[in-house]
Scaffold this active site. Structure first.
Site, PDB file in Angstrom:
ATOM      1  N   ASN A 138      10.854  32.537   4.999  1.00  0.00           N
ATOM      2  CA  ASN A 138      10.476  32.589   6.361  1.00  0.00           C
ATOM      3  C   ASN A 138      10.635  31.144   6.930  1.00  0.00           C
ATOM      4  O   ASN A 138      10.712  31.073   8.207  1.00  0.00           O
ATOM      5  CB  ASN A 138       8.866  32.661   6.315  1.00  0.00           C
ATOM      6  CG  ASN A 138       8.002  32.084   7.281  1.00  0.00           C
ATOM      7  OD1 ASN A 138       8.004  32.728   8.415  1.00  0.00           O
ATOM      8  ND2 ASN A 138       7.402  30.884   7.329  1.00  0.00           N
ATOM      9  N   TYR A 203      19.872  29.159  17.723  1.00  0.00           N
ATOM     10  CA  TYR A 203      18.684  29.671  17.150  1.00  0.00           C
ATOM     11  C   TYR A 203      19.160  31.274  17.007  1.00  0.00           C
ATOM     12  O   TYR A 203      18.850  32.165  15.944  1.00  0.00           O
ATOM     13  CB  TYR A 203      17.574  29.666  17.935  1.00  0.00           C
ATOM     14  CG  TYR A 203      16.213  30.396  17.296  1.00  0.00           C
ATOM     15  CD1 TYR A 203      15.778  29.517  16.176  1.00  0.00           C
ATOM     16  CD2 TYR A 203      15.742  31.377  17.868  1.00  0.00           C
ATOM     17  CE1 TYR A 203      14.512  30.121  15.707  1.00  0.00           C
ATOM     18  CE2 TYR A 203      14.352  31.859  17.173  1.00  0.00           C
ATOM     19  CZ  TYR A 203      14.087  31.351  16.256  1.00  0.00           C
ATOM     20  OH  TYR A 203      12.866  31.954  15.868  1.00  0.00           O
TER      21      TYR A 203
HETATM   22  N1  NAP Z   1       6.896  31.031  16.494  1.00  0.00           N
HETATM   23  C1  NAP Z   1       7.712  31.831  17.020  1.00  0.00           C
HETATM   24  O1  NAP Z   1       7.275  32.219  18.175  1.00  0.00           O
HETATM   25  C2  NAP Z   1       8.659  32.674  16.069  1.00  0.00           C
HETATM   26  C3  NAP Z   1       9.316  33.739  16.614  1.00  0.00           C
HETATM   27  C4  NAP Z   1      10.183  34.398  15.903  1.00  0.00           C
HETATM   28  C5  NAP Z   1      10.605  34.127  14.675  1.00  0.00           C
HETATM   29  N2  NAP Z   1       9.928  32.984  14.004  1.00  0.00           N
HETATM   30  C6  NAP Z   1      10.397  32.475  12.971  1.00  0.00           C
HETATM   31  O2  NAP Z   1       9.239  31.990  12.253  1.00  0.00           O
HETATM   32  C7  NAP Z   1       9.543  31.273  11.089  1.00  0.00           C
HETATM   33  C8  NAP Z   1       8.468  30.378  10.900  1.00  0.00           C
HETATM   34  O3  NAP Z   1       8.025  29.761  12.240  1.00  0.00           O
HETATM   35  P1  NAP Z   1       6.941  29.008  12.671  1.00  0.00           P
HETATM   36  O4  NAP Z   1       7.023  29.340  14.179  1.00  0.00           O
HETATM   37  O5  NAP Z   1       5.759  29.381  12.110  1.00  0.00           O
HETATM   38  O6  NAP Z   1       7.125  27.568  12.972  1.00  0.00           O
HETATM   39  P2  NAP Z   1       6.461  26.144  12.007  1.00  0.00           P
HETATM   40  O7  NAP Z   1       5.203  26.140  12.465  1.00  0.00           O
HETATM   41  O8  NAP Z   1       7.321  24.938  12.581  1.00  0.00           O
HETATM   42  O9  NAP Z   1       6.836  26.302  10.728  1.00  0.00           O
HETATM   43  C9  NAP Z   1       8.107  26.284  10.210  1.00  0.00           C
HETATM   44  C10 NAP Z   1       8.098  26.181   8.521  1.00  0.00           C
HETATM   45  O10 NAP Z   1       9.398  25.930   7.937  1.00  0.00           O
HETATM   46  C11 NAP Z   1       9.493  25.145   7.152  1.00  0.00           C
HETATM   47  N3  NAP Z   1      10.768  24.559   7.193  1.00  0.00           N
HETATM   48  C12 NAP Z   1      11.537  24.101   8.104  1.00  0.00           C
HETATM   49  N4  NAP Z   1      12.694  23.357   7.691  1.00  0.00           N
HETATM   50  C13 NAP Z   1      12.726  23.540   6.327  1.00  0.00           C
HETATM   51  C14 NAP Z   1      13.428  23.175   5.219  1.00  0.00           C
HETATM   52  N5  NAP Z   1      14.712  22.618   5.398  1.00  0.00           N
HETATM   53  N6  NAP Z   1      13.024  23.305   3.893  1.00  0.00           N
HETATM   54  C15 NAP Z   1      11.777  24.087   3.776  1.00  0.00           C
HETATM   55  N7  NAP Z   1      10.986  24.311   4.704  1.00  0.00           N
HETATM   56  C16 NAP Z   1      11.444  24.263   5.874  1.00  0.00           C
HETATM   57  C17 NAP Z   1       8.674  24.017   7.777  1.00  0.00           C
HETATM   58  O11 NAP Z   1       8.140  23.208   6.543  1.00  0.00           O
HETATM   59  P3  NAP Z   1       8.456  21.596   6.743  1.00  0.00           P
HETATM   60  O12 NAP Z   1       8.368  21.291   7.989  1.00  0.00           O
HETATM   61  O13 NAP Z   1       7.117  20.972   5.903  1.00  0.00           O
HETATM   62  O14 NAP Z   1       9.410  21.600   5.776  1.00  0.00           O
HETATM   63  C18 NAP Z   1       7.209  25.020   8.101  1.00  0.00           C
HETATM   64  O15 NAP Z   1       6.630  25.195   7.183  1.00  0.00           O
HETATM   65  C19 NAP Z   1      10.744  30.621  11.387  1.00  0.00           C
HETATM   66  O16 NAP Z   1      11.911  31.144  10.581  1.00  0.00           O
HETATM   67  C20 NAP Z   1      11.010  30.869  12.946  1.00  0.00           C
HETATM   68  O17 NAP Z   1      12.340  30.982  13.422  1.00  0.00           O
HETATM   69  C21 NAP Z   1       8.917  32.084  14.816  1.00  0.00           C
END
Ligand code: NAP
Length: 309
Positions: A138, A203
């Site tokens: 994720n 993205y």
């Molecule tokens: N929010 C939306 O609207 C949305 C919509 C569609 C898809 N998504 C997808 O859902 C997923 C989660 O996003 P979110 O919205 O929950 O964002 P978020 O709150 O920013 O969480 C992102 C997570 O990914 C981790 N991460 C990022 N880079 C990393 C790395 N290099 N190694 C390990 N962990 C890493 C972060 O942890 P650390 O920073 O602690 O490393 C954090 O736990 C993503 O793949 C995003 O693209 C989100």
């Protein structure tokens, strides 16, 4: 707002979350008392059958947003969860929260861009539990800029995290699942794999690329007991979205109002952003034994957004 302004607003997504609108709402929100930090309020405990009792679940990006809510939700349903992220204090916080609810979760530091890091993460899962039943890949990042203003470094970081990171995870997780003859893998893609918006070139490319990885893996390993699917959310109220909207420093009540207004304008159908907890529940369902015939699917959980295309 004129029709033209409304149209422009609708064309912004993660790459420009109506920052002007958000800023304009700060004043309007003054005095509102609703706390709205998506990471601050733990989701309500899931009662009922423990569909993941005794199962070993690995979640990447469990320190925030969708991943954090999923760590809590899988643990609530009886799973032994191992999760990663780079921010150690947040990892410790999520771990403690799960334990306070009677669940089992262990934070392990890992950077999904680093092969050695992912090898160590999956080896730690094997050392602790000897198996891996569900892998929820994720972790992800975004960058919100027009294509010609996206730096090569930003592009590479998005691709390295979102695509290469999942590839590295699959390479380590699949042999473990092949040994045991079973497993479920869920990858977080996005509604942007189907319907994209300006300002999200890197993205969008990464989330579409993930579907290729997912489909090939589904074909290669389905008959050997491993189901591989993708969850494709529309905008979810998480720190990622709040940061992209330039709203990280907004008071929570102002963000609550801005997020609501944004949802009304940009999500045909339910007319609101999803909560991280709603995505966690989708992840539970897609990973559960109830979905035993789901393989190679990109499942849109988008509030109706793509129906309007
Ligand atoms: N929010 C939306 O609207 C949305 C919509 C569609 C898809 N998504 C997808 O859902 C997923 C989660 O996003 P979110 O919205 O929950 O964002 P978020 O709150 O920013 O969480 C992102 C997570 O990914 C981790 N991460 C990022 N880079 C990393 C790395 N290099 N190694 C390990 N962990 C890493 C972060 O942890 P650390 O920073 O602690 O490393 C954090 O736990 C993503 O793949 C995003 O693209 C989100």
């Amino acid at each position: 707002m004129t029709n033209e302004e409304a149209r422009k607003d609708r064309r912004r997504l993660l790459g420009g979350l109506a920052v002007g609108t958000v800023a304009g709402l700060v004043g309007a929100a003054a005095g509102a008392a609703v706390a709205h930090d998506a990471n601050a309020v733990p989701p309500p405990r899931i009662e009922g059958p423990k569909r993941f009792k005794g199962k070993v679940v690995l979640i990447t990006g469990g320190t925030s947003g969708i991943g954090r809510a999923s760590v809590i939700a899988f643990a609530d349903e009886g799973a032994k969860v191992v999760f990663c992220g780079r921010r150690r204090p947040l990892g410790a916080e999520v771990e403690a929260l799960v334990r306070s609810r009677g669940g089992d979760a262990a934070y392990v530091w890992a950077d999904v861009r680093q092969d050695a890091s992912i090898k160590a993460l999956v080896a730690e899962v094997k050392r602790r539990h000897g198996r891996l039943d569900v892998a929820f890949n994720n972790a992800g990042v975004s960058v919100g800029r027009p294509l010609h203003e996206t730096s090569v470094a930003d592009y590479e970081n998005v691709m390295d995290t979102n695509v290469r990171g999942v590839f590295l995870c699959l390479r380590e997780q699949i042999p473990l699942m092949l040994d045991q003859g079973s497993g479920v893998i869920l990858i977080t893609s996005s509604v942007q794999s189907v319907a994209t918006r300006p300002g999200s070139a890197a993205y969008s490319a990464s989330k579409r690329g993930l579907l290729g990885l997912m489909q090939v893996a589904a074909l290669e390993y389905g008959a050997r007991g491993i189901r591989v699917n993708a969850l494709c959310p529309e905008t979810v109220d998480t720190p990622m979205v709040r940061d992209l909207g330039g709203a990280a420093d907004l008071p929570d009540p102002a963000w609550a109002i801005a997020a609501k207004a944004w949802g009304r304008q940009n999500v045909p159908g339910l007319e609101r952003m999803a909560t991280a907890d709603e995505m966690a529940r989708a992840a539970l369902w897609l990973s559960s034994d109830e979905m035993s015939y789901l393989n190679g699917s990109a499942v849109l959980v988008d509030g109706g957004m793509t129906s309007a295309l």
